[in-house]
Write an enzyme that holds these catalytic residues in place. Structure first.
Site, mmCIF file in Angstrom:
data_model
loop_
_atom_site.group_PDB
_atom_site.id
_atom_site.type_symbol
_atom_site.label_atom_id
_atom_site.label_comp_id
_atom_site.label_asym_id
_atom_site.label_seq_id
_atom_site.Cartn_x
_atom_site.Cartn_y
_atom_site.Cartn_z
ATOM 1 N N ARG A 192 -3.146 -9.906 5.364
ATOM 2 C CA ARG A 192 -3.528 -10.024 3.956
ATOM 3 C C ARG A 192 -2.370 -9.488 3.125
ATOM 4 O O ARG A 192 -2.067 -8.291 3.201
ATOM 5 C CB ARG A 192 -4.811 -9.216 3.727
ATOM 6 C CG ARG A 192 -5.360 -9.274 2.316
ATOM 7 C CD ARG A 192 -6.626 -8.407 2.236
ATOM 8 N NE ARG A 192 -7.178 -8.390 0.899
ATOM 9 C CZ ARG A 192 -6.750 -7.598 -0.067
ATOM 10 N NH1 ARG A 192 -5.760 -6.750 0.149
ATOM 11 N NH2 ARG A 192 -7.323 -7.639 -1.253
ATOM 12 N N LYS A 227 0.827 -1.216 0.000
ATOM 13 C CA LYS A 227 0.000 0.000 0.000
ATOM 14 C C LYS A 227 0.857 1.260 0.000
ATOM 15 O O LYS A 227 2.049 1.217 0.292
ATOM 16 C CB LYS A 227 -0.939 -0.017 1.221
ATOM 17 C CG LYS A 227 -2.113 -0.970 0.993
ATOM 18 C CD LYS A 227 -3.181 -0.864 2.059
ATOM 19 C CE LYS A 227 -4.312 -1.846 1.719
ATOM 20 N NZ LYS A 227 -5.313 -1.943 2.789
HETATM 21 C C1 7PM Z 1 -6.029 -0.533 -5.008
HETATM 22 C C2 7PM Z 1 -5.966 0.067 -3.772
HETATM 23 C C3 7PM Z 1 -6.275 -1.852 -5.159
HETATM 24 C C4 7PM Z 1 -6.162 -0.684 -2.646
HETATM 25 C C5 7PM Z 1 -6.444 -2.615 -4.043
HETATM 26 C C6 7PM Z 1 -6.402 -2.017 -2.796
HETATM 27 C C7 7PM Z 1 -7.911 -4.562 2.225
HETATM 28 C C8 7PM Z 1 -8.915 -5.410 1.787
HETATM 29 C C9 7PM Z 1 -8.105 -4.351 0.085
HETATM 30 C C10 7PM Z 1 -7.604 -4.482 3.609
HETATM 31 C C11 7PM Z 1 -9.325 -6.113 3.945
HETATM 32 C C12 7PM Z 1 -5.232 -3.605 -1.475
HETATM 33 C C13 7PM Z 1 -6.517 -2.800 -1.558
HETATM 34 N N1 7PM Z 1 -7.400 -3.914 1.134
HETATM 35 N N2 7PM Z 1 -9.619 -6.188 2.634
HETATM 36 N N3 7PM Z 1 -9.030 -5.269 0.458
HETATM 37 N N4 7PM Z 1 -8.341 -5.277 4.416
HETATM 38 N N5 7PM Z 1 -10.009 -6.856 4.808
HETATM 39 O O1 7PM Z 1 -4.188 -2.938 -1.272
HETATM 40 O O2 7PM Z 1 -6.755 -3.726 4.085
HETATM 41 O O3 7PM Z 1 -5.204 -4.799 -1.700
HETATM 42 S S1 7PM Z 1 -7.949 -3.816 -1.541
#
Ligand code: 7PM
Length: 269
Positions: A246, A212
């Site tokens: 995750r 991130k």
């Molecule tokens: C773009 C920006 C694409 C952010 C994907 C993301 C989380 C999640 C995501 C989290 C839980 C990523 C995010 N982040 N589910 N889904 N917790 N529970 O970086 O922090 O994968 S999507």
């Protein structure tokens, strides 16, 4: 938990056989690397992203879940907020609903409660479209904790048993860098007691920090070069009480968590 994105790339909007096969192969390789859960996601929650149609989301995630289910006993999670996707994913073999909207969309809570699935409730301030526009909290840890406690209570009232609920502070979802750091430093304050559970029982905490922008801000590195920073944050989160991390880089994270567990096993991590 290994991240398995089946969001469209610039060549395809999903559902193609080669895309499905590649996604399944990637999921199985994360299982080989030691992932206990595979999180299949078909909706981009990127800041500023526009919503995806339920039918499109189903077209992307269901074939992948079905094929993974046929080939492995790993826990399969579906990253979705939509009741139709929840029901279709569970019918295809998913075990866990990972919802960045904490089952707040119309019908999502009822759909999840109608299954025997586990749920992960995540905190987000605002929606993906506007969440990074000057987020403000008086006390971010307290506010996130209050929200998650309330959502866990709503889930229990709907019939989802306490042993099927995990919580997640939602790093980067309507948070500045300082908010993210506060949440990580004080993660243990989010150990919400299970009412009428065993005296020390708390809902397991999940975190997503992998690759991130918070890692980018700490290291100055672009998304493709954030493995070390991500793994360090996963370890710190585990040390501060996270039960599920995750991540994209499963092998590297599993090694570090093995080291952490071996060294720290005399006290609870
Ligand atoms: C773009 C920006 C694409 C952010 C994907 C993301 C989380 C999640 C995501 C989290 C839980 C990523 C995010 N982040 N589910 N889904 N917790 N529970 O970086 O922090 O994968 S999507």
């Amino acid at each position: 938990m290994g991240v398995l994105n089946v969001t469209p790339d610039s060549f395809s909007d999903g559902g193609r056989f080669s895309d499905i096969a590649a996604a399944v192969a990637h999921g199985l390789s994360m299982v080989q690397e030691g992932a206990a859960i595979i999180d299949v996601g078909g909706e981009s929650t990127r800041p500023g992203a526009s919503p995806v149609d339920a039918d499109d989301e189903i077209l992307r995630v269901i074939p992948v879940i079905e094929r993974l289910r046929a080939q492995t006993d790993v826990v399969i999670s579906v990253d979705t907020s939509k009741p139709q996707v929840i029901l279709a994913a569970v019918a295809a073999g998913a075990d866990l609903i990972n919802d960045v909207r904490a089952l707040g969309e119309e019908g999502a809570l009822e759909a999840a409660a109608a299954t025997q699935c586990a749920v992960c409730l995540m905190h987000m301030k605002g929606s993906p479209r506007d969440m990074q526009a000057r987020p403000h909290y008086d006390d971010v840890v307290k506010e996130v904790g209050t929200f998650l406690k309330e959502r866990a209570g709503v889930c229990r009232a709907a019939g989802i048993t306490a042993d099927r609920i995990a919580i997640d502070p939602g790093f980067g979802f309507g948070k500045t860098q300082e908010h993210n750091l506060q949440l990580l430093r004080h993660l243990r304050q989010l150990a919400i007691p299970v009412e009428d559970g065993a005296p020390s029982a708390t809902f397991p905490i999940m975190v997503g920090l992998s690759r991130k922008s918070t890692v980018g801000q700490l290291t100055g590195r672009p998304a493709g070069e954030r493995v070390y920073g991500s793994v360090a944050l996963a370890m710190l989160a585990a040390l501060n009480g996270a039960r599920i991390v995750r991540v994209h880089d499963v092998g590297a994270t599993v090694d570090v968590l093995k080291v952490l567990t071996a060294v720290m096993c005399e006290r609870e991590i």
